[in-house]
Design a protein around this motif. Structure first.
Motif, PDB file in Angstrom:
ATOM      1  N   THR B 372       0.718  -1.287   0.027  1.00  0.00           N
ATOM      2  CA  THR B 372       0.009  -0.224   0.297  1.00  0.00           C
ATOM      3  C   THR B 372       0.636   1.055   0.175  1.00  0.00           C
ATOM      4  OG1 THR B 372      -1.392  -1.449   1.176  1.00  0.00           O
ATOM      5  CG2 THR B 372      -2.160   1.539   1.578  1.00  0.00           C
ATOM      6  N   LYS B 373       0.068   2.447  -0.546  1.00  0.00           N
ATOM      7  CA  LYS B 373       1.073   3.725  -0.816  1.00  0.00           C
ATOM      8  C   LYS B 373      -0.356   4.769  -1.267  1.00  0.00           C
ATOM      9  CE  LYS B 373       3.556   4.997  -5.195  1.00  0.00           C
ATOM     10  NZ  LYS B 373       2.257   5.788  -5.549  1.00  0.00           N
ATOM     11  N   LEU B 374       0.123   5.455  -0.323  1.00  0.00           N
ATOM     12  CA  LEU B 374      -0.834   6.895  -0.490  1.00  0.00           C
ATOM     13  C   LEU B 374      -0.033   8.130  -1.626  1.00  0.00           C
ATOM     14  CD1 LEU B 374      -1.357   7.928   3.283  1.00  0.00           C
ATOM     15  CD2 LEU B 374      -2.081   6.011   2.451  1.00  0.00           C
ATOM     16  N   GLU B 375      -1.136   8.622  -1.812  1.00  0.00           N
ATOM     17  CA  GLU B 375      -0.941   9.998  -3.139  1.00  0.00           C
ATOM     18  C   GLU B 375      -1.364  11.140  -2.492  1.00  0.00           C
ATOM     19  OE1 GLU B 375      -1.531   8.751  -7.392  1.00  0.00           O
ATOM     20  OE2 GLU B 375       0.367   7.149  -6.921  1.00  0.00           O
ATOM     21  N   HIS B 376      -1.330  12.226  -2.499  1.00  0.00           N
ATOM     22  CA  HIS B 376      -1.772  13.631  -2.044  1.00  0.00           C
ATOM     23  C   HIS B 376      -2.430  13.920  -3.500  1.00  0.00           C
ATOM     24  CE1 HIS B 376      -0.500  11.581   1.992  1.00  0.00           C
ATOM     25  NE2 HIS B 376       0.683  11.837   1.107  1.00  0.00           N
ATOM     26  N   PRO B 377      -3.407  13.896  -3.682  1.00  0.00           N
ATOM     27  CA  PRO B 377      -3.202  14.818  -5.823  1.00  0.00           C
ATOM     28  C   PRO B 377      -3.842  16.282  -4.948  1.00  0.00           C
ATOM     29  CG  PRO B 377      -5.188  13.334  -5.242  1.00  0.00           C
ATOM     30  CD  PRO B 377      -4.148  13.196  -3.638  1.00  0.00           C
ATOM     31  N   ALA B 378      -3.385  17.145  -5.245  1.00  0.00           N
ATOM     32  CA  ALA B 378      -3.305  18.355  -5.079  1.00  0.00           C
ATOM     33  C   ALA B 378      -4.707  19.029  -4.893  1.00  0.00           C
ATOM     34  CB  ALA B 378      -2.367  19.384  -6.352  1.00  0.00           C
TER      35      ALA B 378
END
Lengths: 471, 476
Positions: B372-378
């Motif tokens: 699992t990894k996180l992404e942070h959309p603008a």
């Protein structure tokens, strides 16, 4: 004068008073249907969540801690023979006593170090069972741990070097120091020491606005109490953030209290550890007012002497204006203080009192003295200047009082270092004189003398709880 | 001399505190510190003649054992009201299961325990109706909401001070001042004194200490009110000044409250979110998104074939203290987007049991977490009013499944039904109380404005059977 002042001084509605009015004035009829409905849902949910929460480990720890208070009155209260309170409350009340008149010590960077440490240690020493009472040297060591930690923490920011304007330093570093000192006295293990600091951080921080009010002494009372509490919780295995003093990106720890924060590790105590107190002493006050007042009072006393030499006596009518040259600091710049708390934080008041009386003492802050006509007349002549070179910093500031006479002559008194400042420390004699004068308000002479002897020989005391019981 | 590199400064401090001994003290240090001790004692003794000290004594004497309040779920003993407020507040936030508002704080836990504790210790002839309680409760909530509107910073998930510790303390003071019907001056003093107790750093969130933030908010607000009622005063402009409550914010613009002629409550315009499982609010979006997505992956026995999953991407706002790839404790697990996603994927939903030691350390879970990894959309803002969660699961064979949640069930835009709210309460309360007491509370709260004496509520909150486990205790 007082009448005119009060006419001009009608307080307008402030945000704070609008809140107070609201709290006071709101009625059940003001609750709408929706609000009632929603809030009842909140109450129900909150209770349920609380009930299931009472089965958790953290609840258990908190509970065991609080059960101490059922009947654990073991710690003494200054000057109250026969009265005992539970340890944290004894620490609380004694801490309040220590700061109640702004008469306690001040350090650089600025804080009041001892009042945040000593009461907690005294209370804790009485809490431990007879078989594990710390001796005088242990006590002295723990005290110094508490002072040292405060000093080290203040060096984490440049902001801390100047007279504070956001958080009152004792409430920030004092709480941490108390946690450290009590953790030491109680011989907590390393992990528990770290948790004590972290738990204490969540109990730290009171805004400056309450300085110069009756609530200010609570800052020290709470610092010493809550630091002790943090240590007691840590002793019961309460855990908190192990990185509390470090710089954590996006999630503040202790850095929350400062605008700039550069933490540094403490040198490892191998064979020697250089305590900050070695290089930087504290200042002891000669009268019960904010440290800044001490410069201006010495300057005023010297200006007064000049006037007496000039005209044979102190004649206020010869004075047209009184110029005070002081650093910029809003909370100690009060032209017409209205309470003893404000008076202790007023350059103007202290300068004029010293001009009138030659010195400032305990009684200078009584209601009678605060409202003296002669004093009011002098206060009306005061003008304040903030020379650029007069920094709001207890290591660098100075005080100057210039008496501008009716005939145009100017007599100036200046003080760079007052007697009691760390650059010019009180002699043993003067320190004992202050102690005797203070202690004799509530204790008989023989007790006063025995406390002096005990403290001066602290390292040889076999059971340090005797110090607490002698108070 | 051994050169040891410290892992952290905090650890270093702990080591030094622990490692210093008497031999480290120099003569000069000894001399100076003894002077400090002597001076402090003298100053303290003198200070016992002051008014503020008298008030502190008067207040502290309250800690007699005959004045006490209920500890929720315990009939075997009682505590002084401040400590009852404290422990009950700790209980409320102990699992991060309590309500959340916008701007962000946990409003009720800071107020209700203080009010209930206080209601039990007032003089015999004084009793409080359910309506009195309801009004005081709402005063406490309202004040918190209004204070949070004083800064823009407050609209976002917090980074510096934990909001309940700031506004919750003031809210508790306001609510308890209201219940005691303090006059305007004393209300003001309660607010001012409370400010000096407010403020705990965010770093203790996701640790065992976090629940103390609510416990302390409740307790200290109540304490401030006690002081105010004894006549203690603080800064009369505490809410106006930057060096007052403004100390806790970088942008601070206080505003007046609406007129009492036609008061409009914030709760009217903005409801709270009620949690369905005990974890940080942000994880609720994740759980709903994953649970929708899961139906594409489940096999006939309702399990998800972990080995078929190649990668899990969870798109959430950048909230550091909920970004924990491998949580080690229940407290960390409750503050982990990753944990929420993987637990939901494995079990279908998150429950109280999901945070047990066993479940946290399950190998299947760890396997999923490592994918699992996180992404942070603008465009995903860290605000509980605007955030969303999108989950993408990529299988080994290349197939991608995606689901998005904008509003989870329980959020203020999609509130829990009355039935589900009661179901949550039942499930929680019955772990500690009898059926009668559980039903009794539901009924009492449902008709709170008609209840004559809110004492009945406290009576129901006591546990019926004595069944305490004894833990080893310290003598002091």
């Amino acid at each position: 004068f007082p009448l005119i002042r009060s006419l001009l001084y009608c307080p307008k509605e402030t945000v704070t008073s609008s809140f107070a009015s609201f709290i006071h004035g709101v009625r059940p009829e003001h609750l709408s249907e929706v609000v009632r409905h929603r809030s009842k849902r909140m109450i129900l949910d909150s209770i349920g969540v609380g009930l299931v929460g009472s089965t958790t480990r953290v609840f258990n720890i908190a509970l065991r801690y609080c059960q101490l208070y059922a009947s654990n009155a073991v710690s003494t209260v200054y000057g109250r023979k026969g009265l005992k309170l539970s340890p944290t409350l004894a620490a609380f009340t004694n801490g309040i006593a220590a700061h109640s008149m702004d008469f306690d010590d001040t350090w650089h960077p600025a804080t009041h170090p001892s009042g945040a440490i000593l009461p907690a240690l005294l209370a804790a020493s009485q809490m431990l069972p007879p078989s594990s009472k710390p001796n005088g040297l242990d006590f002295l060591l723990a005290f110094n741990v508490g002072i040292e930690v405060q000093g080290r923490l203040m060096r984490f920011s440049t902001e801390a070097h100047n007279i504070p304007n956001r958080f009152h330093p004792p409430s920030v570093v004092g709480t941490m120091g108390s946690a450290a000192a009590t953790a030491k006295l109680l011989s907590l293990n390393v992990a528990q020491c770290a948790h004590a600091l972290a738990i204490a951080a969540s109990l730290a921080g009171a805004p400056m606005a309450n300085a110069a009010t009756q609530a200010k002494p609570l800052h020290i009372g709470n610092a010493t109490r809550l630091g002790l509490e943090a240590a007691l919780l840590a002793a019961r295995e309460m855990e908190a953030n192990p990185l509390i003093l470090d710089d954590i990106r996006g999630c503040s720890g202790f850095s929350a209290f400062y605008g700039d924060y550069q933490p540094k590790p403490l040198p490892l105590p191998a064979n020697s550890h250089e305590f900050l107190l070695e290089k930087q002493d504290v200042a002891f006050k000669r009268f019960p007012a904010h440290l800044g007042m001490h410069w201006i009072v010495d300057a005023a006393a010297s200006a007064r002497n000049l006037l007496v030499n000039y005209s044979g006596s102190f004649s206020p009518s010869l004075i047209r204006a009184i110029l005070l040259r002081i650093p910029v600091s809003k909370y100690i710049n009060r032209p017409f203080p209205e309470s003893e708390h404000q008076a202790r934080h007023s350059f103007q008041f202290n300068a004029c009192t010293a001009l009138l009386d030659g010195e400032v003492g305990l009684n200078s802050f009584s209601d009678g003295c605060i409202r003296r006509r002669e004093l009011m007349e002098l206060l009306a002549k005061v003008l304040v200047e903030h020379p650029e070179d007069n920094l709001a910093n207890f290591d660098k500031m100075y005080g100057e009082v210039a008496l501008v006479l009716e005939n145009g002559d100017v007599l100036t008194g200046r003080c760079d270092t007052f007697y009691g400042h760390w650059r010019k420390p009180l002699s043993r004699e003067s320190l004992l004189k202050k102690f005797r004068s203070n202690a004799s308000h509530v204790l008989p002479e023989d007790k006063v003398n025995s406390i002096i002897t005990t403290v001066e020989n602290l390292e040889n005391l076999p059971d340090s709880s005797q110090l607490a019981s002698s108070l | 001399m051994l050169l040891i590199k410290w892992l952290t400064i905090t650890e270093n401090f702990a080591n030094v505190i622990h490692g210093l001994n008497a031999s480290h003290l120099t003569d000069l240090v000894i001399q100076r510190s003894k002077r400090m001790i002597l001076d402090t004692l003298g100053v303290g003794l003198l200070g016992t003649s002051t008014e503020v000290f008298h008030k502190a004594i008067q207040y502290s004497k309250i800690y007699r054992s005959d004045v006490s309040s209920t500890v929720w779920g315990h009939s075997d003993f009682r505590l002084p009201p401040l400590y009852a407020a404290f422990v009950n507040g700790v209980a409320v936030h102990s699992m991060d299961f309590d309500d959340t508002w916008h701007p962000a704080t946990h409003p009720s836990g800071a107020v209700l325990p203080a009010l209930l504790a206080l209601s039990e210790v007032l003089p015999q002839k004084q009793k409080f109706s359910g309506l009195d309680l309801l009004l005081a409760f709402n005063v406490g909530i309202e004040v918190q909401g209004r204070l949070m509107h004083f800064s823009n910073e407050a609209s976002y998930v917090p980074k510096r001070f934990h909001p309940p510790s700031v506004v919750g303390t003031i809210g508790s003071a306001a609510a308890t001042a209201k219940l005691l019907a303090l006059d305007q001056f004393k209300c003001k003093a309660a607010l001012a004194v409370a400010a000096s107790y407010a403020g705990a750093p965010m770093a203790n969130a996701a640790t065992q200490t976090k629940p103390l933030h609510i416990g302390n908010a409740a307790r200290h607000g109540l304490e401030a009110t006690c002081f105010a009622s004894l006549g203690l005063q603080g800064n009369k402009q505490i809410l106006d000044m930057e060096s007052g409550l403004g100390a806790f914010y970088t942008d601070y613009a206080p505003q007046f409250l609406p007129t009492l002629q036609s008061y409009s409550w914030l709760l009217d315009q903005q409801d709270v979110a009620i949690k369905r499982f005990p974890a940080h609010l942000g994880t609720h979006w994740v759980a709903d998104a994953v649970s929708s997505l899961r139906k594409y992956l489940v096999e006939s026995d309702d399990s998800v074939p972990i080995s078929r999953i190649k990668r899990i991407v969870v798109k959430v706002p950048d909230v550091r203290y909920v970004n924990r790839p491998f949580p080690n404790s229940e407290h960390e697990a409750r503050h982990s987007f990753q944990f929420a996603a993987c637990t939901t994927l494995l079990d279908g939903s998150i429950s109280i049991q999901s945070f047990s030691d066993q479940n946290i350390s399950r190998p299947e879970l760890k396997e999923l977490l490592s994918k699992t990894k996180l992404e942070h959309p603008a465009d995903n803002k860290p605000s509980f009013d605007n955030l969303y969660c999108e989950v993408n699961v990529t299988l080994q064979d290349g197939k991608v499944f995606s689901e998005r949640c904008d509003t989870f069930y329980g959020h203020w835009r999609k509130p829990l039904s009355t039935e589900d709210l009661k179901k949550k309460f039942h499930s929680n309360a019955s772990s500690v109380l009898s059926v009668e007491a559980t039903e009794g509370i539901i009924e009492t709260v449902d008709n709170l404005e008609k209840v004559e004496d809110c004492f009945v509520l406290s009576a129901f909150l006591k546990r019926d059977t004595v069944n305490q486990s004894t833990a080893p205790s310290i003598s002091w």
